[in-house]
Design an enzyme around this catalytic site. Structure first.
Site, mmCIF file in Angstrom:
data_model
loop_
_atom_site.group_PDB
_atom_site.id
_atom_site.type_symbol
_atom_site.label_atom_id
_atom_site.label_comp_id
_atom_site.label_asym_id
_atom_site.label_seq_id
_atom_site.Cartn_x
_atom_site.Cartn_y
_atom_site.Cartn_z
ATOM 1 N N CYS A 90 7.607 -3.340 9.094
ATOM 2 C CA CYS A 90 8.775 -4.500 9.508
ATOM 3 C C CYS A 90 8.870 -5.061 10.737
ATOM 4 C CB CYS A 90 9.860 -3.587 8.942
ATOM 5 S SG CYS A 90 10.346 -3.645 7.191
ATOM 6 N N PHE A 91 7.762 -4.662 11.675
ATOM 7 C CA PHE A 91 7.619 -5.188 13.001
ATOM 8 C C PHE A 91 8.836 -4.962 13.798
ATOM 9 C CE2 PHE A 91 5.832 -7.765 9.499
ATOM 10 C CZ PHE A 91 4.485 -7.330 9.780
ATOM 11 N N CYS A 92 9.535 -3.871 13.507
ATOM 12 C CA CYS A 92 10.791 -3.634 14.291
ATOM 13 C C CYS A 92 11.788 -4.756 14.150
ATOM 14 C CB CYS A 92 10.711 -3.532 15.784
ATOM 15 S SG CYS A 92 9.284 -2.170 16.184
ATOM 16 N N ASN A 93 11.789 -5.317 12.981
ATOM 17 C CA ASN A 93 12.826 -6.338 12.518
ATOM 18 C C ASN A 93 13.227 -6.039 11.223
ATOM 19 O OD1 ASN A 93 14.189 -8.817 12.343
ATOM 20 N ND2 ASN A 93 12.624 -10.135 13.226
ATOM 21 N N THR A 94 14.122 -5.207 11.151
ATOM 22 C CA THR A 94 14.533 -4.702 9.915
ATOM 23 C C THR A 94 15.436 -5.845 9.093
ATOM 24 O OG1 THR A 94 14.788 -2.343 10.638
ATOM 25 C CG2 THR A 94 15.886 -2.734 8.339
#
Length: 345
Positions: free
Chosen positions: A91-95
């Site tokens: 999620c690339f630290c972008n929930t």
């Protein structure tokens, strides 16, 4: 910033170059289909990759099977490693963006956590639904060949020859350079912009005939140039303006992950990169990596290495210096830990 402007002509050139690669990759990737007509990938984007002012050089996607089911990003990542390709996954630290594009509700997030899913693990599917995706991104050092390598990987692992024939290495494949529209910043003729790639191979164009690029950014085609010269020339400079060679005068090493940097003016290269760079990490009593996310004060720990003495010194305010021998056989028993840097359990 000064280096970017001196070596590659500034951020505008970098933007044009990287977007050209993303635009080309997106165009080809979005047309790949199985024999039954099902798409090979699902691309998550808020644009159609037609304008570099609103779309960065990043493509976020999941690979699908012939039935439209998502193939877990962990499986795709492991396959890519066999082709020497590195992806970012999850999620690339972008929930929030992950929830929006994957249709994950707050209740789904809770169920995924109850199923044992945490940041950085290999749980890519829960009840058949993806917990994240795959991301590729292009930088100013990226080349057209990099984009081709990625596309070849997708085709080789997902499609048979009967599904599609895409002659990436055809001798008549050219890269077309295009001028920038009037509403974009202009440069002197000596400052050639990175080109916008378009596929002109007849066979490949036939395969993509059903898809046309839409959007406001449709500049006229200019004279054809070779792929390598057109894309890579500005991306990999070897000299400053005036012909002076580029020389690295100093560089920063990080012997211990998340600790302070160690500046050097010359340094040997090992089989995994700069010698001893990110060779150690701090772990807790359970052997799990600790970073500045948990302990911001790690940035105050200063490691340094004396190659002649083969010793690493560690210093921090309020503590006595520590010296660690770099000799492989010190006679002392060592405990080896393996840990995921992004998996904070």
């Amino acid at each position: 910033m000064y280096i970017h402007f001196s070596f590659v002509g500034g951020m505008e050139k970098i933007k044009q170059h990287t977007f050209a690669l993303a635009h080309y990759t997106y165009t080809v990737l979005s047309t790949l289909k199985y024999a039954n007509g099902a798409p090979v990938v699902c691309i998550y984007s808020d644009t159609d990759f037609s304008n570099p002012d609103v779309q960065g050089p990043i493509i976020n996607f999941n690979v699908l099977d012939e039935n439209g089911e998502v193939i877990g990003f962990s499986q795709v990542d492991k396959m890519a490693s066999l082709y020497n390709i590195h992806f970012r996954t999850g999620c690339f630290c972008n929930t929030g963006a992950c929830q929006m594009h994957l249709g994950i509700s707050n209740e789904d997030i809770q169920r995924n956590l109850q199923a044992g899913h945490v940041c950085g693990d290999d749980i890519d599917l829960v009840d058949g639904r993806p917990t994240g995706s795959v991301r590729i991104s292009f930088g100013y050092m990226s080349s057209f060949e990099d984009a081709q390598t990625f596309l070849k990987f997708i085709i080789a692992t997902r499609l048979s020859k009967s599904d599609t024939e895409i002659p990436f290495q055809s001798p008549v494949t050219k890269l077309m350079t295009e001028s920038v529209p009037d509403d974009h910043p202009s440069f002197d003729s000596g400052d050639k912009l990175s080109p916008i790639p378009h596929i002109v191979d007849r066979e490949l164009r036939n395969n993509l005939s059903a898809t046309k690029t839409t959007g406001s950014w449709q500049p006229p085609e200019a004279e054809a140039e070779s792929i390598r010269a057109a894309v890579s020339e500005t991306a990999v400079p070897t000299c400053r303006k005036g012909g002076k060679p580029i020389t690295v005068t100093n560089i920063y090493l990080y012997p211990i992950k998340s600790c302070s940097a160690f500046e050097v003016t010359e340094w040997p290269v090992g089989n995994q990169g700069l010698l001893y760079d990110r060779n150690w990490m701090i772990v807790n009593q359970n052997g799990v990596c600790v970073t500045q996310k948990q302990e911001p004060s790690l940035c105050l720990v200063n490691p340094s290495i004396d190659l002649k003495k083969k010793v690493m010194f560690i210093q921090a305010e309020g503590m006595d210096p520590i010296s660690i021998s770099l000799e492989e056989d010190t006679g002392k028993e060592a405990v080896m830990y393996e840990s995921k840097v992004c998996s904070h359990r």
